[in-house]
Design a protein around this motif. Structure first.
Motif, PDB file in Angstrom:
ATOM      1  N   ALA A 212       0.979   5.707 -15.097  1.00  0.00           N
ATOM      2  CA  ALA A 212       1.049   4.679 -16.133  1.00  0.00           C
ATOM      3  C   ALA A 212       2.328   3.850 -16.036  1.00  0.00           C
ATOM      4  O   ALA A 212       2.281   2.615 -16.068  1.00  0.00           O
ATOM      5  N   THR A 213       3.475   4.515 -15.926  1.00  0.00           N
ATOM      6  CA  THR A 213       4.734   3.765 -15.834  1.00  0.00           C
ATOM      7  C   THR A 213       4.817   3.003 -14.516  1.00  0.00           C
ATOM      8  O   THR A 213       5.333   1.887 -14.469  1.00  0.00           O
ATOM      9  N   PHE A 214       4.308   3.625 -13.442  1.00  0.00           N
ATOM     10  CA  PHE A 214       4.304   2.915 -12.160  1.00  0.00           C
ATOM     11  C   PHE A 214       3.438   1.662 -12.244  1.00  0.00           C
ATOM     12  O   PHE A 214       3.842   0.590 -11.767  1.00  0.00           O
ATOM     13  N   ALA A 215       2.255   1.773 -12.833  1.00  0.00           N
ATOM     14  CA  ALA A 215       1.334   0.632 -12.904  1.00  0.00           C
ATOM     15  C   ALA A 215       1.979  -0.550 -13.614  1.00  0.00           C
ATOM     16  O   ALA A 215       1.858  -1.701 -13.163  1.00  0.00           O
ATOM     17  N   ARG A 216       2.678  -0.298 -14.707  1.00  0.00           N
ATOM     18  CA  ARG A 216       3.343  -1.388 -15.432  1.00  0.00           C
ATOM     19  C   ARG A 216       4.451  -2.017 -14.593  1.00  0.00           C
ATOM     20  O   ARG A 216       4.568  -3.245 -14.511  1.00  0.00           O
ATOM     21  N   ALA A 217       5.269  -1.163 -13.969  1.00  0.00           N
ATOM     22  CA  ALA A 217       6.397  -1.676 -13.185  1.00  0.00           C
ATOM     23  C   ALA A 217       5.929  -2.419 -11.940  1.00  0.00           C
ATOM     24  O   ALA A 217       6.469  -3.482 -11.592  1.00  0.00           O
ATOM     25  N   PHE A 218       4.922  -1.887 -11.261  1.00  0.00           N
ATOM     26  CA  PHE A 218       4.445  -2.525 -10.038  1.00  0.00           C
ATOM     27  C   PHE A 218       3.720  -3.831 -10.346  1.00  0.00           C
ATOM     28  O   PHE A 218       3.812  -4.796  -9.572  1.00  0.00           O
TER      29      PHE A 218
ATOM     30  N   GLU B 184       0.835  -1.204   0.000  1.00  0.00           N
ATOM     31  CA  GLU B 184       0.000   0.000   0.000  1.00  0.00           C
ATOM     32  C   GLU B 184       0.875   1.261   0.000  1.00  0.00           C
ATOM     33  O   GLU B 184       0.593   2.227  -0.725  1.00  0.00           O
ATOM     34  N   LYS B 185       1.934   1.250   0.789  1.00  0.00           N
ATOM     35  CA  LYS B 185       2.845   2.398   0.824  1.00  0.00           C
ATOM     36  C   LYS B 185       3.545   2.567  -0.521  1.00  0.00           C
ATOM     37  O   LYS B 185       3.749   3.703  -0.987  1.00  0.00           O
ATOM     38  N   MET B 186       3.903   1.451  -1.161  1.00  0.00           N
ATOM     39  CA  MET B 186       4.559   1.534  -2.464  1.00  0.00           C
ATOM     40  C   MET B 186       3.628   2.144  -3.509  1.00  0.00           C
ATOM     41  O   MET B 186       4.059   2.924  -4.367  1.00  0.00           O
ATOM     42  N   VAL B 187       2.345   1.804  -3.428  1.00  0.00           N
ATOM     43  CA  VAL B 187       1.367   2.391  -4.349  1.00  0.00           C
ATOM     44  C   VAL B 187       1.238   3.891  -4.097  1.00  0.00           C
ATOM     45  O   VAL B 187       1.243   4.704  -5.036  1.00  0.00           O
ATOM     46  N   ILE B 188       1.145   4.274  -2.842  1.00  0.00           N
ATOM     47  CA  ILE B 188       0.997   5.693  -2.493  1.00  0.00           C
ATOM     48  C   ILE B 188       2.208   6.496  -2.966  1.00  0.00           C
ATOM     49  O   ILE B 188       2.071   7.601  -3.503  1.00  0.00           O
ATOM     50  N   GLU B 189       3.405   5.917  -2.796  1.00  0.00           N
ATOM     51  CA  GLU B 189       4.637   6.627  -3.151  1.00  0.00           C
ATOM     52  C   GLU B 189       5.077   6.373  -4.590  1.00  0.00           C
ATOM     53  O   GLU B 189       6.075   6.930  -5.040  1.00  0.00           O
ATOM     54  N   ARG B 190       4.326   5.508  -5.305  1.00  0.00           N
ATOM     55  CA  ARG B 190       4.667   5.133  -6.695  1.00  0.00           C
ATOM     56  C   ARG B 190       6.090   4.592  -6.793  1.00  0.00           C
ATOM     57  O   ARG B 190       6.904   5.023  -7.608  1.00  0.00           O
ATOM     58  N   ILE B 191       6.382   3.622  -5.953  1.00  0.00           N
ATOM     59  CA  ILE B 191       7.703   3.001  -5.912  1.00  0.00           C
ATOM     60  C   ILE B 191       7.600   1.572  -6.420  1.00  0.00           C
ATOM     61  O   ILE B 191       6.764   0.792  -5.941  1.00  0.00           O
ATOM     62  N   SER B 192       8.452   1.208  -7.372  1.00  0.00           N
ATOM     63  CA  SER B 192       8.568  -0.192  -7.795  1.00  0.00           C
ATOM     64  C   SER B 192       9.940  -0.698  -7.345  1.00  0.00           C
ATOM     65  O   SER B 192      10.902   0.078  -7.256  1.00  0.00           O
TER      66      SER B 192
ATOM     67  N   ASP C 263      18.930  -1.809  -5.712  1.00  0.00           N
ATOM     68  CA  ASP C 263      19.630  -1.365  -6.919  1.00  0.00           C
ATOM     69  C   ASP C 263      18.672  -0.973  -8.041  1.00  0.00           C
ATOM     70  O   ASP C 263      18.920  -0.017  -8.779  1.00  0.00           O
ATOM     71  N   SER C 264      17.585  -1.739  -8.186  1.00  0.00           N
ATOM     72  CA  SER C 264      16.658  -1.525  -9.304  1.00  0.00           C
ATOM     73  C   SER C 264      15.397  -0.786  -8.894  1.00  0.00           C
ATOM     74  O   SER C 264      14.488  -0.625  -9.713  1.00  0.00           O
ATOM     75  N   MET C 265      15.330  -0.362  -7.654  1.00  0.00           N
ATOM     76  CA  MET C 265      14.142   0.355  -7.190  1.00  0.00           C
ATOM     77  C   MET C 265      13.997   1.673  -7.953  1.00  0.00           C
ATOM     78  O   MET C 265      14.990   2.317  -8.297  1.00  0.00           O
ATOM     79  N   TYR C 266      12.750   2.064  -8.193  1.00  0.00           N
ATOM     80  CA  TYR C 266      12.514   3.289  -8.966  1.00  0.00           C
ATOM     81  C   TYR C 266      11.268   3.998  -8.445  1.00  0.00           C
ATOM     82  O   TYR C 266      10.255   3.363  -8.150  1.00  0.00           O
ATOM     83  N   ALA C 267      11.371   5.321  -8.328  1.00  0.00           N
ATOM     84  CA  ALA C 267      10.230   6.150  -7.939  1.00  0.00           C
ATOM     85  C   ALA C 267       9.676   6.809  -9.195  1.00  0.00           C
ATOM     86  O   ALA C 267      10.387   7.568  -9.863  1.00  0.00           O
TER      87      ALA C 267
ATOM     88  N   VAL D 159      -4.018  -2.144  -3.576  1.00  0.00           N
ATOM     89  CA  VAL D 159      -3.131  -2.963  -4.415  1.00  0.00           C
ATOM     90  C   VAL D 159      -3.944  -3.814  -5.384  1.00  0.00           C
ATOM     91  O   VAL D 159      -3.423  -4.309  -6.386  1.00  0.00           O
ATOM     92  N   ALA D 160      -5.244  -3.981  -5.135  1.00  0.00           N
ATOM     93  CA  ALA D 160      -6.072  -4.903  -5.884  1.00  0.00           C
ATOM     94  C   ALA D 160      -5.993  -4.706  -7.388  1.00  0.00           C
ATOM     95  O   ALA D 160      -5.926  -5.663  -8.162  1.00  0.00           O
ATOM     96  N   GLU D 161      -5.979  -3.446  -7.861  1.00  0.00           N
ATOM     97  CA  GLU D 161      -6.021  -3.197  -9.299  1.00  0.00           C
ATOM     98  C   GLU D 161      -4.727  -3.592 -10.005  1.00  0.00           C
ATOM     99  O   GLU D 161      -4.685  -3.663 -11.238  1.00  0.00           O
ATOM    100  N   TYR D 162      -3.664  -3.859  -9.253  1.00  0.00           N
ATOM    101  CA  TYR D 162      -2.379  -4.221  -9.852  1.00  0.00           C
ATOM    102  C   TYR D 162      -2.101  -5.728  -9.798  1.00  0.00           C
ATOM    103  O   TYR D 162      -1.078  -6.187 -10.330  1.00  0.00           O
ATOM    104  N   LEU D 163      -2.980  -6.486  -9.136  1.00  0.00           N
ATOM    105  CA  LEU D 163      -2.755  -7.919  -8.964  1.00  0.00           C
ATOM    106  C   LEU D 163      -2.726  -8.632 -10.308  1.00  0.00           C
ATOM    107  O   LEU D 163      -3.520  -8.328 -11.197  1.00  0.00           O
ATOM    108  N   PRO D 164      -1.823  -9.608 -10.484  1.00  0.00           N
ATOM    109  CA  PRO D 164      -1.786 -10.367 -11.736  1.00  0.00           C
ATOM    110  C   PRO D 164      -3.028 -11.217 -11.904  1.00  0.00           C
ATOM    111  O   PRO D 164      -3.655 -11.647 -10.927  1.00  0.00           O
ATOM    112  N   VAL D 165      -3.404 -11.449 -13.155  1.00  0.00           N
ATOM    113  CA  VAL D 165      -4.575 -12.263 -13.451  1.00  0.00           C
ATOM    114  C   VAL D 165      -4.292 -13.701 -13.067  1.00  0.00           C
ATOM    115  O   VAL D 165      -3.214 -14.232 -13.296  1.00  0.00           O
ATOM    116  N   GLU D 166      -5.267 -14.340 -12.448  1.00  0.00           N
ATOM    117  CA  GLU D 166      -5.090 -15.729 -12.011  1.00  0.00           C
ATOM    118  C   GLU D 166      -5.068 -16.659 -13.212  1.00  0.00           C
ATOM    119  O   GLU D 166      -5.734 -16.446 -14.201  1.00  0.00           O
TER     120      GLU D 166
END
Length: 305
Positions: free
Chosen positions: A262-268, A223-231, A253-257, A298-305
């Motif tokens: 749009a870019t956050f949604a893909r990365a997360f 939840e914090k990662m979503v709020i801060e847009r951190i992957s 090393d690969s963390m990104y803010a 986080v629900a909207e970013y969950l991978p499809v089952e």
């Protein structure tokens, strides 16, 4: 409103959910009522001020100030947390690989591009991540970019500022040739406990109360990662440690803010797909994570089952 925005901006982004209540109480104490347009302006102002304060702070972690000591010349660059300042640390940073503490260190990982070891300095257990240069072409590809050690140093301070637990960064050292960067070292405090890799390989541990607490801790972290847009960039189980009721995220090393959704949604979404691979052998555990995360933002970013 500017003063109220300044005050709220000192808190991590997760507290923004309370801005509307704080705004109402602010006007109630003044014996008046606010309006929706002013509230929207306050929310924008808080976001702008927090981002400004964070950018300013993340520049400060690379220069000498009240919190850090930085030294730079033609051949090297070092910066360290003043809290850890000592003659032993200053001597150590001059040539870490040649120091007895490193020669007696316990090797944790011996990779081509990164060597990780644990050692003791001034009675404290530290972890060293040395980012190696494999060959001349690798050196050229890294020479003009911030080193991976510098990225991790900056990312660790970003996380701590946002209220996300990680290993406390102690010092950074880079070999340089003028503006060109070479081998680099990052030193952080050692975190007790075992990584989540232990749980991903031990099915008996997955049904206990402690693991249920870990699932809830991941829910709060995501939840914090979503709020801060951190992957994160590499959500394997070994990059998380649960110790003393705290979940730590490491290997930054690969963390990104991200600056946009749009870019956050893909990365997360990629992060979560990698995260669920840790538990693919355990359907019950996977279902537990899905059930808990589906009740959060986080629900909207969950991978499809």
């Amino acid at each position: 409103m500017a003063g109220l925005a300044d005050l709220i901006a000192l808190l991590p982004g997760e507290y923004d959910r309370h801005v509307e209540d704080l705004y109402a109480q602010y006007w109630q104490l003044r014996g008046a009522e606010g309006n929706s347009e002013e509230l929207a302006g306050l929310i924008r102002m808080v976001d702008d001020k927090r981002r400004y304060k964070l950018r300013k702070y993340l520049k400060k972690v690379f220069r000498s100030c009240s919190a850090f000591v930085a030294n730079k010349n033609w051949r090297e660059y070092t910066v360290y947390d003043r809290t850890f300042d000592s003659e032993a640390l200053r001597t150590f940073l001059q040539a870490p690989d040649q120091m007895p503490a490193m020669q007696q260190a316990r090797l944790l990982k011996d990779g081509n591009t990164c060597t990780v070891s644990e050692f003791e300095l001034d009675g404290q257990r530290l972890v060293c991540k040395r980012y190696n240069i494999k060959h001349i072409w690798h050196a050229l590809s890294r020479a003009f970019r911030p080193s991976r050690a510098a990225c991790s140093w900056k990312n660790a301070h970003r996380l701590l500022r946002c209220g996300i637990a990680t290993a406390r960064p102690v010092a950074l050292r880079e070999q340089r040739l003028g503006p060109l960067r070479g081998r680099a070292w990052l030193f952080v405090e050692k975190i007790g406990g075992e990584s989540l890799y232990h749980y991903s390989r031990n099915e008996e541990q997955l049904g206990g109360d402690e693991f249920k607490a870990i699932v809830q801790a991941f829910s709060r972290l995501f939840e914090k990662m979503v709020i801060e847009r951190i992957s994160h960039g590499d959500m394997k189980a070994g990059n998380f440690i649960y110790h003393d009721d705290t979940l730590y995220m490491i290997a930054l090393d690969s963390m990104y803010a991200h600056n946009d959704e749009a870019t956050f949604a893909r990365a997360f979404a990629r992060d979560l797909r990698r995260f669920f691979k840790n538990w693919q052998k355990y359907p019950t555990t996977t279902a537990l994570f899905r059930d808990v995360l589906s009740q959060t933002c986080v629900a909207e970013y969950l991978p499809v089952e």
